[in-house]
Design a protein around this motif. Structure first.
Motif: not given
Lengths: 244, 179
Positions: B76-77, B81-82, B87-89
């Motif tokens: 996912y990252l 992507d920082e 947060e992304a998930f």
């Protein structure tokens, strides 16, 4: 001789004249007969026309009568129509008055729906309180974990105490009883800590699902109110379009 | 409370939303296998992201199980992507639940959706306390590497019956079209 000729001429002239007269009379008689016949024909024709005119006059009379009847009917209908026009005018005036009231109510409804949409803020506030409750739950999880680790330590200490008591032989018998009791208490504490952890997890799930339901329900209500507001505004706009 | 048609519809709506939104790239394979018991899905991750869709007659909890391990994080990252993994998930979870919400709106006009919240997977054995009318769990494998678990829990407060038409192709969104 000349006299004979003259006589003969005279006689001839007279005969011719007689013949001419006779012919003339005949001609006149024929002419008179023809004139009579024509006159008779014209009389017949005039009689026929007179009859036709009588029939026409009769028909016109009937038509006039019908017209009079129809005029009377039309007059009656006109009276009715004008009465219903008056009624319609009164109804229209009432409807115009009603329209103004409806427009006012639609405006009120739209503004009320817009005002109620701010209820969403209250739902969000409750959801934020969930975060605070969950933080407390996390804190209790941490404390319970600490308790669990102490209890595990106590179990080890009690085991060591049992071993030391066994080494001391008869002198350590009383101490062995105490160590065993401490181990039993530690085991009960461990059970209690596990049960408490389960309760905290159940509490986490119940709290989260309840507050999420409140948050989602708040959004559902806000969406429904937005739809009511939009419908009230549309209704108001349509009322404005209708000429008074 | 929930008819067989409605149960089947909820499951199909979940599958469609998961296949459309859980892969990080549309080309990735998304294999969804049903699990016999909810307990099994707990093995798919130590943490769960919970989201709720509420209506007047039911509430649906979408629970996505995950482990913050290298394969999931790597899936996912992306390099650039920082953001923190969660947060992304959680954004992905939000999209997946949003797709279900969108589909359900066709049959239930009054719906609302919550924001996601992360809990321990140990909460899941207590799901039965919510007295769900439908509880089904799945194992989800994404792009052959990342493994997730998913549980759909529906609590009904009135009879629920509907037949979802999930044959329509998912509309792409968020893509800029240039002419």
């Amino acid at each position: 001789m000349i006299q004979q000729y003259l006589l003969a001429a005279l006689a001839g002239s007279a005969a011719t004249a007689l013949f001419g007269l006779a012919a003339h009379r005949l001609h006149i008689a024929r002419f008179a007969a023809r004139l009579r016949a024509d006159a008779q024909a014209q009389i017949e024709s005039l009689k026929l026309e007179q009859n036709n005119l009588d029939v026409l006059a009769e028909e016109r009379k009937q038509a006039e009568h019908r017209l009079q009847t129809e005029t009377a009917q039309l007059r009656a209908e006109l009276m009715e129509q004008s009465a219903s026009v008056d009624a319609l005018r009164t109804a229209l005036k009432a409807a115009t008055d009603d329209k103004a009231q409806w427009a006012q109510q639609a405006r009120q409804l739209a503004s009320e729906a817009a005002r109620l949409k701010s209820l969403g803020a209250a739902f969000e506030r409750w959801h934020e309180q969930m975060i605070s409750l969950m933080t407390q739950n996390h804190d209790m999880h941490a404390k319970n974990q600490e308790l669990s680790s102490i209890v595990r330590h106590v179990v080890i200490v009690s085991l060591n105490a049992s071993i030391e008591a066994a080494r001391a032989g008869a002198a350590g018998r009383g101490f062995a009883v105490v160590a065993s009791e401490v181990r039993t208490l530690a085991a009960r504490s461990e059970e209690l800590s596990k049960s408490y952890r389960d309760s905290l997890h159940r509490n986490d799930l119940t709290t989260t699902s309840t507050f999420q339901d409140i948050q989602a329900g708040g959004k559902m209500i806000a969406a429904s109110l937005a739809s009511v507001e939009s419908m009230a505004s549309q209704f108001h706009a349509k009322l404005d379009e209708v000429p008074a | 409370m929930i008819t067989a048609h409605a149960k089947d519809s909820f499951e199909r709506i979940f599958r469609k939303a998961a296949q459309a939104r859980l892969p990080s790239s549309p080309d990735d394979e998304c294999a969804i296998m049903p699990l016999a018991q909810t307990g099994e899905s707990a093995a798919q991750g130590t943490q769960v992201a919970v989201l709720t869709i509420s209506s007047i007659v039911f509430r649906l909890l979408l629970i996505l199980h995950f482990d913050e391990n290298d394969s999931t994080r790597g899936y996912y990252l992306k390099e650039a992507d920082e953001r923190p993994f969660q947060e992304a998930f959680l954004e992905i979870c939000n999209l997946c639940c949003g797709a279900m919400n969108q589909e359900l709106l066709r049959y239930f006009p009054d719906l609302g959706m919550s924001t996601p919240y992360v809990l321990s997977a140990r909460c899941l054995p207590h799901l039965h306390e919510l007295q769900p009318a439908l509880l089904s769990s799945y194992s989800v494998t994404l792009g052959g590497t990342a493994r997730l678990g998913a549980t759909v829990c529906v609590c009904a407060y009135a009879p629920v019956d509907f037949i979802a038409d999930t044959s329509a192709v998912e509309e792409t969104s968020g893509e800029l079209e240039l002419f």
